[in-house]
Design a protein around this motif. Structure first.
Motif, PDB file in Angstrom:
ATOM      1  N   ASN A 399     148.814 -29.762 -28.438  1.00  0.00           N
ATOM      2  CA  ASN A 399     148.680 -29.214 -29.795  1.00  0.00           C
ATOM      3  C   ASN A 399     149.109 -27.753 -29.754  1.00  0.00           C
ATOM      4  OD1 ASN A 399     148.039 -28.579 -32.424  1.00  0.00           O
ATOM      5  ND2 ASN A 399     145.828 -28.471 -32.063  1.00  0.00           N
ATOM      6  N   ALA A 400     150.426 -27.565 -29.800  1.00  0.00           N
ATOM      7  CA  ALA A 400     150.972 -26.216 -29.626  1.00  0.00           C
ATOM      8  C   ALA A 400     150.439 -25.239 -30.657  1.00  0.00           C
ATOM      9  CB  ALA A 400     152.501 -26.269 -29.693  1.00  0.00           C
ATOM     10  N   ASN A 401     150.086 -25.729 -31.858  1.00  0.00           N
ATOM     11  CA  ASN A 401     149.625 -24.810 -32.906  1.00  0.00           C
ATOM     12  C   ASN A 401     148.296 -24.151 -32.552  1.00  0.00           C
ATOM     13  OD1 ASN A 401     151.337 -24.448 -35.284  1.00  0.00           O
ATOM     14  ND2 ASN A 401     149.403 -24.448 -36.394  1.00  0.00           N
ATOM     15  N   SER A 402     147.564 -24.745 -31.596  1.00  0.00           N
ATOM     16  CA  SER A 402     146.307 -24.129 -31.173  1.00  0.00           C
ATOM     17  C   SER A 402     146.554 -22.805 -30.461  1.00  0.00           C
ATOM     18  CB  SER A 402     145.520 -25.084 -30.273  1.00  0.00           C
ATOM     19  OG  SER A 402     146.289 -25.423 -29.126  1.00  0.00           O
ATOM     20  N   LEU A 403     147.810 -22.576 -30.024  1.00  0.00           N
ATOM     21  CA  LEU A 403     148.148 -21.285 -29.408  1.00  0.00           C
ATOM     22  C   LEU A 403     148.059 -20.150 -30.425  1.00  0.00           C
ATOM     23  CD1 LEU A 403     151.224 -22.289 -27.224  1.00  0.00           C
ATOM     24  CD2 LEU A 403     148.933 -21.744 -26.425  1.00  0.00           C
ATOM     25  N   LEU A 404     148.130 -20.493 -31.718  1.00  0.00           N
ATOM     26  CA  LEU A 404     148.013 -19.455 -32.744  1.00  0.00           C
ATOM     27  C   LEU A 404     146.679 -18.736 -32.642  1.00  0.00           C
ATOM     28  CD1 LEU A 404     149.576 -20.831 -36.060  1.00  0.00           C
ATOM     29  CD2 LEU A 404     150.304 -18.873 -34.700  1.00  0.00           C
ATOM     30  N   PRO A 656     162.917 -17.268 -20.171  1.00  0.00           N
ATOM     31  CA  PRO A 656     163.807 -18.396 -19.815  1.00  0.00           C
ATOM     32  C   PRO A 656     163.116 -19.745 -19.799  1.00  0.00           C
ATOM     33  CG  PRO A 656     163.218 -17.144 -17.858  1.00  0.00           C
ATOM     34  CD  PRO A 656     162.660 -16.387 -19.023  1.00  0.00           C
ATOM     35  N   TYR A 657     161.789 -19.782 -19.906  1.00  0.00           N
ATOM     36  CA  TYR A 657     161.060 -21.039 -19.765  1.00  0.00           C
ATOM     37  C   TYR A 657     160.486 -21.556 -21.083  1.00  0.00           C
ATOM     38  CZ  TYR A 657     161.228 -19.020 -15.133  1.00  0.00           C
ATOM     39  OH  TYR A 657     161.667 -18.428 -13.978  1.00  0.00           O
ATOM     40  N   VAL A 658     160.274 -20.660 -22.038  1.00  0.00           N
ATOM     41  CA  VAL A 658     159.645 -21.093 -23.282  1.00  0.00           C
ATOM     42  C   VAL A 658     160.166 -20.250 -24.439  1.00  0.00           C
ATOM     43  CG1 VAL A 658     157.665 -19.533 -22.979  1.00  0.00           C
ATOM     44  CG2 VAL A 658     157.422 -21.546 -24.417  1.00  0.00           C
ATOM     45  N   ARG A 659     160.280 -20.885 -25.582  1.00  0.00           N
ATOM     46  CA  ARG A 659     160.626 -20.191 -26.819  1.00  0.00           C
ATOM     47  C   ARG A 659     159.626 -20.590 -27.881  1.00  0.00           C
ATOM     48  NH1 ARG A 659     167.243 -20.687 -27.390  1.00  0.00           N
ATOM     49  NH2 ARG A 659     167.775 -19.292 -25.648  1.00  0.00           N
ATOM     50  N   MET A 660     159.335 -19.645 -28.762  1.00  0.00           N
ATOM     51  CA  MET A 660     158.404 -19.912 -29.846  1.00  0.00           C
ATOM     52  C   MET A 660     158.962 -19.364 -31.148  1.00  0.00           C
ATOM     53  SD  MET A 660     154.634 -19.168 -28.241  1.00  0.00           S
ATOM     54  CE  MET A 660     154.003 -20.115 -26.863  1.00  0.00           C
ATOM     55  N   LYS A 661     158.659 -20.066 -32.214  1.00  0.00           N
ATOM     56  CA  LYS A 661     159.094 -19.613 -33.533  1.00  0.00           C
ATOM     57  C   LYS A 661     158.012 -19.950 -34.538  1.00  0.00           C
ATOM     58  CE  LYS A 661     162.893 -19.954 -36.864  1.00  0.00           C
ATOM     59  NZ  LYS A 661     164.191 -20.605 -37.191  1.00  0.00           N
ATOM     60  N   LEU A 662     157.723 -19.003 -35.426  1.00  0.00           N
ATOM     61  CA  LEU A 662     156.703 -19.216 -36.448  1.00  0.00           C
ATOM     62  C   LEU A 662     157.381 -19.608 -37.759  1.00  0.00           C
ATOM     63  CD1 LEU A 662     153.540 -18.846 -36.818  1.00  0.00           C
ATOM     64  CD2 LEU A 662     154.164 -16.783 -38.081  1.00  0.00           C
ATOM     65  N   LEU A 663     156.970 -20.754 -38.309  1.00  0.00           N
ATOM     66  CA  LEU A 663     157.488 -21.205 -39.599  1.00  0.00           C
ATOM     67  C   LEU A 663     156.381 -21.043 -40.639  1.00  0.00           C
ATOM     68  CD1 LEU A 663     159.365 -24.469 -38.527  1.00  0.00           C
ATOM     69  CD2 LEU A 663     160.275 -22.148 -38.762  1.00  0.00           C
ATOM     70  N   PRO A 664     156.525 -20.093 -41.573  1.00  0.00           N
ATOM     71  CA  PRO A 664     155.453 -19.820 -42.549  1.00  0.00           C
ATOM     72  C   PRO A 664     155.165 -21.025 -43.444  1.00  0.00           C
ATOM     73  CG  PRO A 664     157.050 -18.018 -42.507  1.00  0.00           C
ATOM     74  CD  PRO A 664     157.648 -19.141 -41.724  1.00  0.00           C
ATOM     75  N   ASP A 768     150.447 -21.900 -41.142  1.00  0.00           N
ATOM     76  CA  ASP A 768     151.750 -21.680 -40.520  1.00  0.00           C
ATOM     77  C   ASP A 768     151.939 -22.694 -39.387  1.00  0.00           C
ATOM     78  OD1 ASP A 768     152.000 -19.516 -42.197  1.00  0.00           O
ATOM     79  OD2 ASP A 768     151.250 -18.087 -40.716  1.00  0.00           O
ATOM     80  N   LEU A 769     153.177 -22.901 -39.029  1.00  0.00           N
ATOM     81  CA  LEU A 769     153.502 -23.836 -37.934  1.00  0.00           C
ATOM     82  C   LEU A 769     154.129 -23.055 -36.783  1.00  0.00           C
ATOM     83  CD1 LEU A 769     153.779 -26.768 -36.882  1.00  0.00           C
ATOM     84  CD2 LEU A 769     156.076 -26.790 -37.895  1.00  0.00           C
ATOM     85  N   LEU A 770     153.571 -23.236 -35.594  1.00  0.00           N
ATOM     86  CA  LEU A 770     154.140 -22.641 -34.390  1.00  0.00           C
ATOM     87  C   LEU A 770     154.975 -23.689 -33.677  1.00  0.00           C
ATOM     88  CD1 LEU A 770     154.183 -20.095 -32.575  1.00  0.00           C
ATOM     89  CD2 LEU A 770     152.327 -21.134 -31.269  1.00  0.00           C
TER      90      LEU A 770
END
Length: 861
Positions: A399-404, A656-664, A768-770
């Motif tokens: 649940n990647a969004n829990s990183l928020l 180089p191992y991870v990318r993140m983007k926030l979608l409002p 928001d979506l991470l």
């Protein structure tokens, strides 16, 4: 700041020094104390005594050091490495090699090595005494004696590579035998051939002052990381020079603002069972490795820290992990168990203590008193320590969004402060809307008041058209005049006062009796008799005045009755009674007070209508304030998104191992639940609210919108949705949206009875979506959504994030479980090296790559 003695630390090391034992020393009168003090004042930790082909001052220096007064202000510990600078004669030149030995060695060790090199006389001579052996032989002799051979000033005069730019077999043979070289210019390899540069690639570059007088000592030095100053520690550091040798002037010994110093366990079922002797685990402020096979207590170490810091409840939402911790408490702790963690916070010591069935307590250490005392607060708030088990990492990955939540609690985002500002503005908006409804209700009464005013005006107009207004007014004036005249001529109080004077009784001096009185009393009695007579005269005069006053009042009344005003008053009174008789003949009762009441009512209504205009002005002002507050709510919501996005960019960046983007406003997984809560409809009506493929449902456009839809268009969709819902609540039909009639009725009912629900709905925004992507191909820079990754790839991405931000201590339990060795080295080791200088890292592992390649400052076995 100083690092504790446990584990590794950085030592400032001067590799090349001279004492008066060298013939070219600049100050022959210098004493051993002068020499030692100069090094201490230069804050040197380790020194190699490298006189020219001599070790004669080694024992003298050591003996003097042992006798120094540690109370001296300039005193500081110094580690002395015996050694010598050996001159070797080659075919074309003379070359200097530094020999450095363990601090436990002495002059005899150095003299013995010099003897093996063929130097038995001329000790200390800088020019003419040299070894009869070759460079290869001297290096081997030094190494066989347990020492380290380091070519001195390799790029300078008498250096091994002085004026040499190309490699050859002989040079490569020499270089392969050594681990380090002393250089004058750290960039000296930039001007040599690629072959020579390659031959030197494995060498550690170190610096020495080459001081020939005490004031130059420590002027040039290297920082060497060792667990303790010894020849073995030095050899290991030189072999691993990438992480263990620094040639900058700045002290690399740094301490984070917060770190754990130790863990203490008493009376646990399998640990700390000896009374009075708790099991104690020391920790280094930087990188710690906790190692051991399965079942050796690594998890006990982690969970004990979790309990002592009061962090066992923070994973309550992860049910299976929470249950394991509860099982741990029941299985290995008992009523006598005490777990304590010592925390260093900005160089102040605290203890966080867990006991069975008791709240976690905090104690603070006072240096002045040398004792611990109870301190306030919650350790979760005061000592922010991140603890992650492998199962927690897997849960975050699923649940990647829990990183928020982790992002929000960072100092950069500071969601607590933001939430305070947001709630304040939200409540301000809700307050404005309540005031608007109240004002609108008051203004609605204007129509009713206008009708009342019309009726009152009609009654007044009818009354006044009959001419009765003048009669009534004249009669009212007459009544008022009569009342005023009567009040003005009222002297009853004065008449009563004069009557009171007549009735006043004066008493004789009867208490004297008829007996003969003394002359003095006789005189008093006569005086009183005269007084009585005078009083009686006054009483008679008062009686006359009262009769005269009554006559005056009577005369006034008779004169007024005969006046023209009195005759006019009779006419007014007559006309008034005629009007009364007229109303009586019509069967109506004439009530003069009714007209007055009409007038008062009209004035009251006009006053209220005037206030309505004020209310309208206030309503417009409130609407302006509400619109401004609504805008501010949105601005604050956007501010959170901007802070989140900025944090992601700063922390993840080009990782180089991870990318993140926030979608409002794009978390479609939670949008339906959130929307239902906002409109107060928790169950049912799926076809109206959202059903996959149902284009006429309320949330269809939002849920099905492209992930990369612009913020402007996303906000427009949300505004349209809110207008649609509020329109239905007002009983309107909205084209293009199919709504269950029962749901529409429910919305209308809520709008009538719970209007604030729709105020809150107006400021509702989806989560928001991470979006988290992992490196599917690191070499080619290809990324894919983490939801499609394997367990190892997911764990790698989450670990890259967890390790890359924050300055608080972080504890990770067995991060290698789902990772192959390539990912372990590429991800974990690199992140450890990047982060351990600014934060404490504790890795619980049974993978040697993490411990060795991560260059752990301290290892708990």
């Amino acid at each position: 700041m100083t690092i504790k003695s446990v584990g590794s630390r950085w030592y400032k090391f001067d590799f090349h020094t001279h004492t008066p034992a060298s013939s070219d020393h600049k100050n022959a009168g210098e004493t051993e104390t002068d020499w030692l003090r100069a090094l201490m004042e230069a804050e040197v930790d380790c020194v190699a005594i490298t006189d020219h082909v001599s070790g004669s001052w080694i024992n003298r220096i050591k003996a003097t050091y042992a006798e120094l007064d540690i109370a001296e202000s300039w005193y500081r510990p110094l580690h002395i490495f015996p050694g010598s600078e050996i001159t070797i004669t080659t075919g074309q030149s003379r070359v200097h090699i530094l020999a450095v030995f363990d601090p436990s060695c002495n002059e005899a060790t150095v003299t013995g090595v010099l003897g093996q090199c063929g130097i038995v006389q001329g000790h200390g001579d800088a020019e003419f005494t040299s070894s009869t052996k070759s460079i290869d032989d001297v290096i081997e002799i030094i190494q066989r004696a347990g020492g380290v051979a380091i070519p001195a000033h390799i790029d300078g005069p008498k250096g091994l590579l002085h004026n040499i730019q190309n490699s050859n077999q002989e040079i490569e043979r020499w270089l392969k035998k050594i681990e380090a070289v002393e250089c004058v210019n750290l960039d000296f390899l930039n001007g040599v051939s690629e072959e020579l540069k390659k031959a030197c690639a494995h060498l550690a570059l170190v610096r020495g002052s080459d001081a020939h007088k005490s004031e130059d000592l420590g002027g040039r030095a290297s920082w060497i990381k060792m667990s303790k100053p010894s020849i073995e520690g030095l050899k290991l550091a030189l072999h691993d020079d990438t992480f263990c040798v620094v040639n900058g002037d700045e002290n690399p010994n740094t301490l984070p603002n917060l770190y754990l110093e130790d863990l203490s366990i008493e009376s646990m079922n399998y640990c700390g069972r000896v009374p009075g002797k708790p099991a104690k685990f020391q920790l280094h402020p930087l990188f710690n490795a906790v190692i051991g096979g399965r079942g050796t207590g690594k998890s006990t170490f982690i969970e004990s820290i979790r309990l002592a810091l009061g962090r066992d409840s923070e994973i309550s939402e992860l049910t299976h992990i929470h249950d394991e911790i509860q099982s741990f408490k029941k299985g290995v702790t008992n009523s006598d168990t005490k777990i304590s963690v010592t925390v260093n916070r900005r160089e102040e010591l605290y203890r966080s203590i867990w006991r069975h069935e008791e709240p976690v307590a905090i104690e603070k250490y006072s240096e002045s008193e040398g004792a611990w005392s109870v301190d306030n607060g919650d350790p979760k708030d005061r000592f922010h320590v991140s603890i992650y088990s492998q199962k927690q990492i897997n849960a975050l990955a699923s649940n990647a969004n829990s990183l928020l939540d982790i992002i929000d609690h960072s100092d950069q985002v500071n969601v607590a402060q933001w939430r305070g500002d947001y709630n304040e503005e939200k409540n301000r908006y809700l307050s404005h809307e309540r005031d608007i409804r109240q004002l609108e209700n008051e203004i609605k009464n204007a129509t009713h008041l206008q009708a009342q005013l019309y009726d009152v005006n009609s009654d007044i107009e009818s009354f006044e058209k009959g001419g009765h207004k003048n009669v009534f007014n004249d009669y009212q004036k007459l009544v008022s005049a009569r009342q005023s005249i009567e009040e003005a001529g009222n002297v009853d109080a004065l008449v009563d006062s004069l009557l009171g004077v007549e009735s006043i009784a004066c008493h004789d001096l009867s208490f004297f009796g008829d007996k003969e009185l003394p002359e003095d009393l006789k005189q008093v009695k006569d005086i009183h008799g005269i007084f009585i007579a005078e009083v009686e005269k006054i009483k008679l005069e008062a009686a006359g005045l009262r009769e005269k006053l009554v006559g005056i009042v009577k005369a006034r009344k008779e004169s007024i009755d005969d006046s023209a005003w009195s005759k006019n008053a009779e006419d007014i009174e007559g006309r008034y009674h005629e009007v009364v008789s007229e109303y009586k003949n019509r069967g109506e009762e004439f009530d003069p007070a009714q007209y007055e009441m009409w007038l008062q009512t009209r004035n009251r209504i006009k006053e209220k209508l005037g206030r309505i205009e004020e209310l309208k002005d206030r309503l417009e002002e409130k609407k302006k304030l509400s619109r401004k507050s609504l805008k501010n709510v949105f601005v604050l919501r956007r501010r959170l998104q901007i802070k989140r996005a900025r944090f992601i960019k700063e922390v993840i960046g080009d990782n180089p191992y991870v990318r993140m983007k926030l979608l409002p406003f794009s978390n479609t997984k939670t949008i339906e639940e959130s929307f239902r809560k906002a409109i107060g409809v928790e169950k049912g009506f799926s076809s109206s609210i959202y059903q996959e493929g149902q284009e006429n449902s309320l949330l269809h456009k939002l849920v099905e919108a492209p992930k990369d839809l612009s913020l402007k268009n996303k906000v427009k969709l949300l505004d349209d949705l809110k207008k649609t819902v509020i329109g239905f609540s007002m009983g309107l039909d909205i084209p293009g949206v199919r709504l269950d009639r029962r749901l529409a009725n429910s919305l209308e009912d809520k709008a009538e009875n719970q209007p604030e629900l729709f105020d809150r709905f107006t400021i509702w925004w989806p989560d928001d979506l991470l979006v988290v992507e992992y490196a599917k191909d690191i070499e080619k820079g290809k990324f894919e959504n983490i939801e499609k990754g394997s367990a190892g790839q997911k764990a790698a991405a989450i670990l890259a994030f967890l390790l890359s931000h924050g300055e608080n201590p972080i504890i990770v339990d067995q991060p290698e479980d789902d990772l192959d060795n390539a990912l372990i080295y590429q991800l974990i080791v690199s992140q450890i090296h990047q982060n351990k200088k600014r934060r404490q890292i504790i890795m619980v592992t049974h993978n040697p790559n993490i411990v060795v390649n991560g260059d752990a400052e301290y290892v708990n076995v």
